[in-house]
Design a protein around this motif. Structure first.
Motif, PDB file in Angstrom:
ATOM      1  N   LYS A   9     -23.512 -79.348 -41.520  1.00 37.71           N
ATOM      2  CA  LYS A   9     -24.143 -79.259 -40.213  1.00 37.71           C
ATOM      3  C   LYS A   9     -25.224 -78.182 -40.230  1.00 37.71           C
ATOM      4  N   ASP A  10     -26.395 -78.506 -39.641  1.00 41.00           N
ATOM      5  CA  ASP A  10     -27.519 -77.572 -39.647  1.00 41.00           C
ATOM      6  C   ASP A  10     -27.137 -76.249 -38.984  1.00 41.00           C
ATOM      7  N   PHE A  11     -27.754 -75.170 -39.470  1.00 38.89           N
ATOM      8  CA  PHE A  11     -27.613 -73.844 -38.869  1.00 38.89           C
ATOM      9  C   PHE A  11     -28.823 -73.597 -37.983  1.00 38.89           C
ATOM     10  N   ARG A  12     -28.590 -73.230 -36.728  1.00 37.02           N
ATOM     11  CA  ARG A  12     -29.693 -73.009 -35.798  1.00 37.02           C
ATOM     12  C   ARG A  12     -29.799 -71.506 -35.499  1.00 37.02           C
ATOM     13  N   VAL A  13     -31.011 -70.978 -35.730  1.00 39.26           N
ATOM     14  CA  VAL A  13     -31.278 -69.555 -35.490  1.00 39.26           C
ATOM     15  C   VAL A  13     -32.641 -69.424 -34.840  1.00 39.26           C
ATOM     16  N   ASP A  14     -32.680 -68.790 -33.691  1.00 42.49           N
ATOM     17  CA  ASP A  14     -33.946 -68.554 -32.970  1.00 42.49           C
ATOM     18  C   ASP A  14     -34.740 -69.853 -32.794  1.00 42.49           C
ATOM     19  N   GLY A  15     -34.028 -70.914 -32.455  1.00 45.95           N
ATOM     20  CA  GLY A  15     -34.701 -72.186 -32.198  1.00 45.95           C
ATOM     21  C   GLY A  15     -35.050 -72.975 -33.435  1.00 45.95           C
ATOM     22  N   GLU A  16     -34.797 -72.407 -34.616  1.00 45.06           N
ATOM     23  CA  GLU A  16     -35.086 -73.098 -35.877  1.00 45.06           C
ATOM     24  C   GLU A  16     -33.796 -73.679 -36.443  1.00 45.06           C
ATOM     25  N   SER A  17     -33.904 -74.806 -37.147  1.00 51.15           N
ATOM     26  CA  SER A  17     -32.759 -75.434 -37.808  1.00 51.15           C
ATOM     27  C   SER A  17     -32.921 -75.322 -39.319  1.00 51.15           C
ATOM     28  N   PHE A  18     -31.810 -74.989 -39.973  1.00 47.09           N
ATOM     29  CA  PHE A  18     -31.828 -74.850 -41.426  1.00 47.09           C
ATOM     30  C   PHE A  18     -30.651 -75.616 -42.013  1.00 47.09           C
ATOM     31  N   SER A  19     -30.912 -76.238 -43.153  1.00 45.58           N
ATOM     32  CA  SER A  19     -29.846 -76.912 -43.888  1.00 45.58           C
ATOM     33  C   SER A  19     -29.507 -76.042 -45.091  1.00 45.58           C
ATOM     34  N   ILE A  20     -28.258 -75.661 -45.168  1.00 46.38           N
ATOM     35  CA  ILE A  20     -27.824 -74.778 -46.247  1.00 46.38           C
ATOM     36  C   ILE A  20     -26.644 -75.411 -46.963  1.00 46.38           C
ATOM     37  N   GLY A  21     -26.697 -75.441 -48.258  1.00 47.24           N
ATOM     38  CA  GLY A  21     -25.590 -75.955 -49.045  1.00 47.24           C
ATOM     39  C   GLY A  21     -24.909 -74.838 -49.808  1.00 47.24           C
ATOM     40  N   ALA A  22     -24.056 -75.211 -50.771  1.00 53.08           N
ATOM     41  CA  ALA A  22     -23.351 -74.208 -51.556  1.00 53.08           C
ATOM     42  C   ALA A  22     -23.042 -74.750 -52.933  1.00 53.08           C
ATOM     43  N   SER A  23     -23.183 -73.884 -53.927  1.00 49.88           N
ATOM     44  CA  SER A  23     -22.758 -74.192 -55.288  1.00 49.88           C
ATOM     45  C   SER A  23     -21.477 -73.410 -55.536  1.00 49.88           C
ATOM     46  N   MET A  24     -20.442 -74.111 -56.035  1.00 51.07           N
ATOM     47  CA  MET A  24     -19.130 -73.488 -56.202  1.00 51.07           C
ATOM     48  C   MET A  24     -18.620 -73.637 -57.612  1.00 51.07           C
ATOM     49  N   GLY A  25     -17.992 -72.581 -58.113  1.00 45.72           N
ATOM     50  CA  GLY A  25     -17.327 -72.613 -59.405  1.00 45.72           C
ATOM     51  C   GLY A  25     -15.853 -72.321 -59.221  1.00 45.72           C
ATOM     52  N   ILE A  26     -14.995 -73.033 -59.958  1.00 50.40           N
ATOM     53  CA  ILE A  26     -13.543 -72.927 -59.772  1.00 50.40           C
ATOM     54  C   ILE A  26     -12.867 -72.654 -61.106  1.00 50.40           C
ATOM     55  N   ALA A  27     -11.984 -71.640 -61.108  1.00 50.37           N
ATOM     56  CA  ALA A  27     -11.166 -71.335 -62.291  1.00 50.37           C
ATOM     57  C   ALA A  27      -9.712 -71.250 -61.858  1.00 50.37           C
ATOM     58  N   LEU A  28      -8.817 -71.768 -62.705  1.00 47.40           N
ATOM     59  CA  LEU A  28      -7.402 -71.819 -62.353  1.00 47.40           C
ATOM     60  C   LEU A  28      -6.563 -70.901 -63.224  1.00 47.40           C
ATOM     61  N   PHE A  29      -5.519 -70.375 -62.609  1.00 49.35           N
ATOM     62  CA  PHE A  29      -4.479 -69.619 -63.324  1.00 49.35           C
ATOM     63  C   PHE A  29      -3.247 -70.503 -63.418  1.00 49.35           C
ATOM     64  N   PRO A  30      -2.631 -70.572 -64.573  1.00 52.39           N
ATOM     65  CA  PRO A  30      -2.895 -69.801 -65.815  1.00 52.39           C
ATOM     66  C   PRO A  30      -3.752 -70.534 -66.834  1.00 52.39           C
ATOM     67  N   ALA A  31      -4.232 -71.735 -66.494  1.00 52.47           N
ATOM     68  CA  ALA A  31      -4.920 -72.565 -67.479  1.00 52.47           C
ATOM     69  C   ALA A  31      -6.200 -71.924 -67.998  1.00 52.47           C
ATOM     70  N   ASP A  32      -7.013 -71.315 -67.083  1.00 51.93           N
ATOM     71  CA  ASP A  32      -8.334 -70.820 -67.469  1.00 51.93           C
ATOM     72  C   ASP A  32      -8.361 -69.325 -67.764  1.00 51.93           C
ATOM     73  N   ALA A  33      -7.418 -68.562 -67.220  1.00 54.07           N
ATOM     74  CA  ALA A  33      -7.397 -67.109 -67.444  1.00 54.07           C
ATOM     75  C   ALA A  33      -6.072 -66.561 -66.939  1.00 54.07           C
ATOM     76  N   GLY A  34      -5.702 -65.365 -67.477  1.00 52.27           N
ATOM     77  CA  GLY A  34      -4.416 -64.768 -67.098  1.00 52.27           C
ATOM     78  C   GLY A  34      -4.539 -63.505 -66.300  1.00 52.27           C
ATOM     79  N   ASP A  35      -5.769 -63.079 -65.979  1.00 49.23           N
ATOM     80  CA  ASP A  35      -5.943 -61.871 -65.168  1.00 49.23           C
ATOM     81  C   ASP A  35      -7.095 -62.072 -64.197  1.00 49.23           C
TER      82      ASP A  35
END
Length: 413
Positions: free
Chosen positions: A354-380
Motif C-alpha cells: 500500500k502506498d505511503f502518503r506524506v505531505d500530499g505525496e504518494s510513494f511506493s516502497i518495497g523491501a528486500s529481505m534475507g533469512i537465515a535459520l538456526f541451527p541449519a545456517d548458523a549456531g550463534d
C-alpha cells in the motif's frame, strides 16, 4: 515571730526579686516598683518611674488593649497571665506576662491595681524561632510532596496512614510492603518501601515510604515516624530513560542492543527445546527517493509507518527491531520450516504494497529481505545476522522487493 515570716523578710524578698512587683493608682500612675525588677525589666531606677503614667512604657500597638485591661481591674476583676510589651529605657522592647488584681483601700473600695510581671522575651523569641522552624519544615515537606504519618506501638493506631496500608496498593506490592513493615517493627529498625497504587482514574502511581523508629529509654519501640512521597514522575523519567536505552527513539521499536539480547534469549530457548528460529534482515527499496524529494522529516514519517506495518505482521513472541537507517531486523521464534518464514515474508511484502502518503505525496516502497535459520545456517547470533545480511543483498541483486534464504557458502536463494 519567725524571721522569715516578718514584714521585713517579705519586703527584702520582693525588693531583691528579679520579677517585677508593681502598683498603680486609679489614674494609672506607678506607685510602687521593686528596685531589682525595675532595673532588670526597664533599665531604670524605680524612684525615677514612681508617679509617671504606666501608659508611657506600653508599646503603642498595645496601648488601647492594656488600658481596657486596667479598667477591668479597677472594676474589681483580677487578670492573670496576660501578655504585653513594654518599652525599656534604651528604646528596646521587653515581652511581659502580667498578673493584676484590684488594690483596695481601708473601706474596701478599689483604689488602684497591683501585681507582678515576668520577662518572657526569650521565651517569645524561642517560640517564634520554633514556629519559623516548624513552618520551614512544613513548607519543605509540602515542596517535596511528602505525606507525614505516625504509628503508635502501644495502640497500633496510624495517624495519616501511609498508602501501603491502603487497599489500592497493588496486590503484588502489598504483601512485600507489609512484610517489610512487620520486620522493621519487630526489630525496631528503619522501614523503606516502593509500591504502586491504583488511582480512581485507573492509572498507576508510584510511592516511596520511609519511617524511623522512636525508642524508649529501655530500647523498646514506642512509635514509627515516617513520610510517604509520590515518586510517579521520577519513575516515569526512569522508565523513559530505560526505554530509550533499549528502543529506537524514532519508531519505538527495539534497537540493536535489545535485539541482541532478545536474539540471545531466543537462541538459548531454541537450543534447550531443540527448536528452530529464523532471523530476517529487511532493507527498504525506494526509501532514498522519499528523503531526496521531501526531506528527512517526511522520511521519518515513512519509517514510523513502516515500523507500525511490520509490527502488525508479527506474533507476540517475535521481535521486530530497527537496525538503523532504513534497515530492520526480525527474530521469528519457534518456526517449523522455511515455509513458516515464507508466510511471514510474504505477509510483510503485502503490508508494504500500500502506498505511503506524506505531505500530499504518494510513494511506493518495497523491501528486500534475507533469512537465515538456526541451527541449519548458523549456531550463534552474530553468524545468523551475518548470513541473513548476505541473503538480503542477494535479494537486492535479484531485483529487489523479494526475499531470499541463506544456503551456505555466501549464497542465497
Amino acid at each position: 515571730m519567725d524571721e522569715l515570716s516578718s514584714p521585713d523578710a517579705y519586703r527584702n524578698l520582693v525588693e531583691t526579686s528579679s520579677e517585677l512587683f508593681w502598683s498603680l493608682d486609679e489614674a494609672g500612675r506607678w506607685t510602687y516598683l521593686n528596685a531589682v525588677g525595675a532595673r532588670r525589666i526597664y533599665g531604670r531606677e524605680a524612684a525615677v518611674m514612681i508617679g509617671r503614667p504606666h501608659g508611657e512604657v506600653v508599646a503603642q500597638e498595645l496601648a488601647e488593649r492594656d488600658e481596657a485591661i486596667f479598667r477591668r481591674v479597677l472594676a474589681g476583676e483580677s487578670v492573670f497571665d496576660y501578655e504585653t510589651r513594654h518599652r525599656r529605657n534604651d528604646g528596646s522592647y521587653v515581652d511581659l506576662s502580667m498578673n493584676a488584681i484590684p488594690l483596695r483601700g481601708a473601706q474596701g473600695r478599689v483604689v488602684g491595681a497591683t501585681g507582678t510581671a515576668r520577662d518572657i522575651t526569650e521565651y517569645k523569641r524561642a517560640a517564634a524561632a520554633l514556629h519559623e522552624s516548624v513552618e520551614k519544615l512544613r513548607l519543605a515537606v509540602e515542596a517535596a510532596d511528602l505525606r507525614y504519618w505516625e504509628w503508635d506501638a502501644a495502640s497500633g493506631a496510624l495517624q495519616a496512614p501511609p498508602l501501603e496500608h491502603d487497599d489500592r496498593v497493588y496486590a503484588e506490592d502489598r504483601e512485600r510492603c507489609q512484610q517489610a513493615w512487620r520486620e522493621a517493627v519487630a526489630r525496631g529498625e528503619p522501614y523503606e518501601a516502593e509500591y504502586r497504587v491504583d488511582t480512581p482514574q485507573g492509572e498507576i502511581e508510584w510511592f516511596f515510604s520511609r519511617a524511623v523508629p522512636v525508642l524508649d529509654g529501655g530500647g523498646k519501640l514506642r512509635r514509627m515516624i515516617g513520610v510517604s512521597q509520590d515518586i510517579t514522575a521520577r519513575k516515569r523519567r526512569e522508565e523513559a530513560v530505560q526505554f530509550l536505552a533499549y528502543h529506537d527513539s524514532l519508531t519505538g521499536l527495539p534497537n540493536r542492543r535489545l535485539l541482541d539480547d532478545r536474539l540471545r534469549q531466543s537462541l538459548y530457548a531454541a537450543e534447550r527445546r531443540e527448536r528452530r528460529l529464523a532471523v530476517m534482515l529487511l532493507d527498504l527499496d525506494g526509501f532514498k527517493r522519499v528523503n531526496d524529494s521531501l526531506g528527512h522529516r517526511a522520511g521519518d514519517a515513512v519509517l514510523r509507518e513502516v515500523a507500525a506495518r511490520l509490527a502488525s505482521c508479527m506474533r507476540k513472541a517475535d521481535t521486530v527491531a530497527r537496525q538503523g537507517g532504513d534497515e530492520f531486523a526480525i527474530v521469528l521464534s519457534d518456526v517449523e520450516s522455511q515455509g513458516d518464514c515464507r508466510i511471514v515474508a510474504e505477509k510483510i511484502l503485502r503490508a508494504l504494497e500500500k502506498d505511503f502518503r506524506v505531505d500530499g505525496e504518494s510513494f511506493s516502497i518495497g523491501a528486500s529481505m534475507g533469512i537465515a535459520l538456526f541451527p541449519a545456517d548458523a549456531g550463534d547470533s552474530d553468524a545468523l545476522l551475518r548470513n541473513a545480511d548476505a541473503a538480503m543483498y542477494r535479494a537486492k541483486q535479484l531485483g529487489r522487493n523479494q526475499y531470499c534464504f541463506y544456503t551456505g557458502w555466501g549464497r542465497a536463494v
